[in-house]
Write a protein that holds these residues in place. Structure first.
Motif, short mmCIF file in Angstrom:
data_model
loop_
_atom_site.label_atom_id
_atom_site.label_comp_id
_atom_site.label_asym_id
_atom_site.label_seq_id
_atom_site.Cartn_x
_atom_site.Cartn_y
_atom_site.Cartn_z
N GLY A 216 6.07 -8.25 37.01
CA GLY A 216 5.92 -9.66 37.36
C GLY A 216 6.52 -9.99 38.72
N GLU A 217 7.72 -9.44 38.98
CA GLU A 217 8.41 -9.76 40.23
C GLU A 217 7.72 -9.17 41.45
OE1 GLU A 217 12.95 -10.12 38.35
OE2 GLU A 217 12.47 -8.51 39.75
N GLU A 218 7.21 -7.94 41.32
CA GLU A 218 6.69 -7.24 42.49
C GLU A 218 5.18 -7.33 42.64
OE1 GLU A 218 8.21 -3.26 42.70
OE2 GLU A 218 10.22 -3.98 43.18
N ALA A 219 4.46 -7.59 41.54
CA ALA A 219 3.00 -7.60 41.63
C ALA A 219 2.37 -8.87 41.07
CB ALA A 219 2.42 -6.38 40.91
N ASP A 220 3.19 -9.82 40.59
CA ASP A 220 2.69 -11.09 40.05
C ASP A 220 1.73 -10.86 38.89
OD1 ASP A 220 4.14 -12.52 42.02
OD2 ASP A 220 2.50 -12.25 43.44
N LEU A 221 2.08 -9.89 38.02
CA LEU A 221 1.20 -9.54 36.91
C LEU A 221 1.97 -9.49 35.59
CD1 LEU A 221 -0.82 -6.62 38.55
CD2 LEU A 221 -1.71 -8.91 38.00
N GLN B 262 5.02 -19.92 38.58
CA GLN B 262 6.02 -19.11 37.86
C GLN B 262 6.35 -17.82 38.58
OE1 GLN B 262 4.78 -18.48 33.78
NE2 GLN B 262 4.07 -20.59 33.55
N ARG B 263 5.82 -17.62 39.76
CA ARG B 263 6.02 -16.34 40.44
C ARG B 263 7.42 -16.21 41.04
NH1 ARG B 263 0.03 -15.34 43.22
NH2 ARG B 263 -1.05 -15.20 41.19
N HIS B 264 7.88 -14.97 41.05
CA HIS B 264 9.20 -14.64 41.57
C HIS B 264 9.22 -14.77 43.10
CE1 HIS B 264 12.98 -12.43 41.89
NE2 HIS B 264 12.42 -11.62 42.77
N ASP C 133 14.43 -10.05 51.00
CA ASP C 133 14.81 -8.81 51.67
C ASP C 133 13.56 -7.93 51.87
OD1 ASP C 133 17.45 -9.74 51.71
OD2 ASP C 133 17.85 -8.89 49.74
N GLU C 134 13.65 -6.63 51.54
CA GLU C 134 12.50 -5.74 51.75
C GLU C 134 11.30 -6.18 50.91
OE1 GLU C 134 16.13 -3.02 52.33
OE2 GLU C 134 15.54 -4.70 51.04
N GLU C 135 11.56 -6.76 49.73
CA GLU C 135 10.46 -7.16 48.86
C GLU C 135 9.62 -8.28 49.47
OE1 GLU C 135 11.89 -8.15 45.00
OE2 GLU C 135 12.24 -6.06 44.42
N ALA C 136 10.21 -9.06 50.36
CA ALA C 136 9.46 -10.15 50.99
C ALA C 136 8.32 -9.63 51.85
CB ALA C 136 10.40 -11.01 51.83
N ASP C 137 8.42 -8.37 52.24
CA ASP C 137 7.44 -7.76 53.14
C ASP C 137 6.48 -6.81 52.43
OD1 ASP C 137 6.42 -7.42 55.77
OD2 ASP C 137 7.45 -5.49 55.92
N LEU C 138 6.64 -6.68 51.10
CA LEU C 138 5.82 -5.68 50.42
C LEU C 138 4.36 -6.13 50.29
CD1 LEU C 138 5.12 -6.44 47.19
CD2 LEU C 138 7.50 -5.83 46.88
#
Length: 203
Positions: A99-104, A141-143, A147-152
């Motif tokens: 959910g946090e990294e792929a919104d799934l 509801q998305r995370h 940091d690095e995740e903002a650019d993934l």
């Protein structure tokens, strides 16, 4: 340490913690070798991680591209993360990372593989799950990624193409390589190799 009859037990005579951090601790153990000598071994004691091979109805795997400072470049990876929430079951941790990294979200979760990515230097165990019946997390509801995740970057790739990428050296992240290869093999075996999501950890 578990041993089988006749197997040498590598007794720890002394242990020194060199560094203690939030994610890992660097340790030196002095251990007894089969010939009786005592030898030092340095390693990282890691809190562990989970990863997710998320497959959609079209047979595509969800991959992310994320910058990793230790290697100084952006890698193809699975949605994955640390086991750092107290009391959280591993399947729940995997779904949280998805959910946090792929919104799934996923309606079905099975255990795919367990792996030690660097057993000569680390205790890290990564449990990789297979997630299917995917659905989008509602926008509100998305995370919020930082940091690095903002650019993934999140990309869906045909599973067989992901296998080709792994074999060509385009995917080098250990959990991602192992995950896509295992998922392709499990798919070809009509998912028979899959284990329950709550199966006991190895060892």
């Amino acid at each position: 340490m578990t041993t089988t009859p006749g197997e040498h037990r590598y007794e720890v005579k002394n242990r020194t913690e060199r560094f203690v951090g939030r994610v890992f601790t660097v340790v030196t153990d002095e251990i007894v070798m089969p010939d009786g000598r005592v030898a030092p071994r340095d390693y990282v004691r890691h809190i562990g991680a989970v990863g997710v091979v998320a497959l959609d109805d079209a047979g595509r795997v969800v991959l992310i591209r994320q910058y990793r400072h230790a290697v100084g470049r952006t890698l193809w990876e699975l949605p994955a993360g640390l086991v750092d929430v107290a009391g959280e079951a591993l399947p729940a941790a995997a779904l949280r990372e998805l959910g946090e990294e792929a919104d799934l979200t996923a309606g079905q979760v099975d255990l795919l593989i367990d792996l030690h990515p660097s057993p000569g230097a680390s205790t890290e165990l990564i449990r990789v799950f297979l997630a299917r019946q995917l659905a989008e997390v509602p926008a509100e509801q998305r995370h919020e990624r930082r940091d690095e995740e903002a650019d993934l970057e999140v990309v869906r790739v045909d599973l067989d193409q992901a296998v080709t990428m792994a074999l060509a050296g385009e995917i080098t992240n250990a959990a991602c390589v192992a995950g896509v290869l295992a998922a392709a093999r499990a798919r070809d075996a009509d998912w028979a190799p899959l284990r329950p999501a709550d199966a006991p950890l190895p060892g």
